[in-house]
Scaffold this active site. Structure first.
Site, PDB file in Angstrom:
ATOM      1  CG  HIS A  11      -1.702  -1.032   1.164  1.00  0.00           C
ATOM      2  ND1 HIS A  11      -3.046  -0.004   1.047  1.00  0.00           N
ATOM      3  CD2 HIS A  11      -2.415  -2.010   0.900  1.00  0.00           C
ATOM      4  CE1 HIS A  11      -4.306  -1.304   0.382  1.00  0.00           C
ATOM      5  NE2 HIS A  11      -3.886  -1.861   0.274  1.00  0.00           N
ATOM      6  CG  ASP A  59      -7.329   1.543   2.348  1.00  0.00           C
ATOM      7  OD1 ASP A  59      -8.165   0.879   2.557  1.00  0.00           O
ATOM      8  OD2 ASP A  59      -6.670   1.192   1.233  1.00  0.00           O
TER       9      ASP A  59
END
Length: 180
Positions: free
Chosen positions: A53, A86
């Protein structure tokens, strides 16, 4: 992109985060990535996920981490900011040890601040409950809390996307909101 609340939801590993990241880039705003995951040095597979990520994100993005105070992070958003959160599922998992009363207070604080934010908010949420009922109480609690919170956020979002099978569906254009 005007100030708005966007929800990106879907199954695990379907591309939700990548879609949310592309929306953040398209916002032409200063992006603050709010990570809800906690780092666990004893779990190299989890750390590898976090690393993937991080490697995708532009170096210009600011990153903040939160375990509980998501509403507080959102409250401070500036009109020129895009907050990319997120994920909602990880945030809910962080709070599973809270009593129903505590959880309700935390969830209501989040739901109250979202419509008043001055910045653009993009939230990533995992879909749960598309399979069997979890066999363990903690699994059912997670599924119920995340499912209800995702539904509530979806009902106040300007746009809701479903990412599945490598495709993005704009549910706001294709679907109809349920009555509250």
């Amino acid at each position: 992109m005007a100030q708005q609340l966007i929800l990106v939801t879907g199954a695990a590993r379907c591309g939700k985060s990548e879609w949310a990241e592309s929306l953040a880039i398209a916002s032409d705003r200063a992006v603050t990535y709010i990570a809800t995951a906690t780092v666990d040095p004893a779990d190299p597979e989890w750390q590898a996920r976090i690393d993937r990520h991080q490697q995708r994100r532009p170096a210009t993005w600011q990153t903040m981490a939160t375990v509980e105070d998501l509403a507080q992070q959102i409250e401070g958003a500036e009109p020129t900011q895009c907050l990319l959160i997120d994920s909602l599922g990880t945030w809910v998992a962080n709070l599973l040890d809270r009593s129903d009363v505590e959880w309700e207070k935390i969830a209501q604080a989040l739901l109250a601040v979202l419509p008043t934010s001055r910045g653009t908010i993009i939230m990533v949420a995992e879909e749960t409950g598309w399979g069997v009922v979890p066999a363990y109480p903690s699994g059912r609690l997670f599924r119920d809390r995340l499912g209800m919170l995702t539904r509530q956020i979806g009902s106040i979002s300007s746009t809701v996307y479903l990412v599945t099978g490598g495709h993005v569906l704009n549910l706001s254009q294709l679907g109809q909101k349920l009555d509250r």
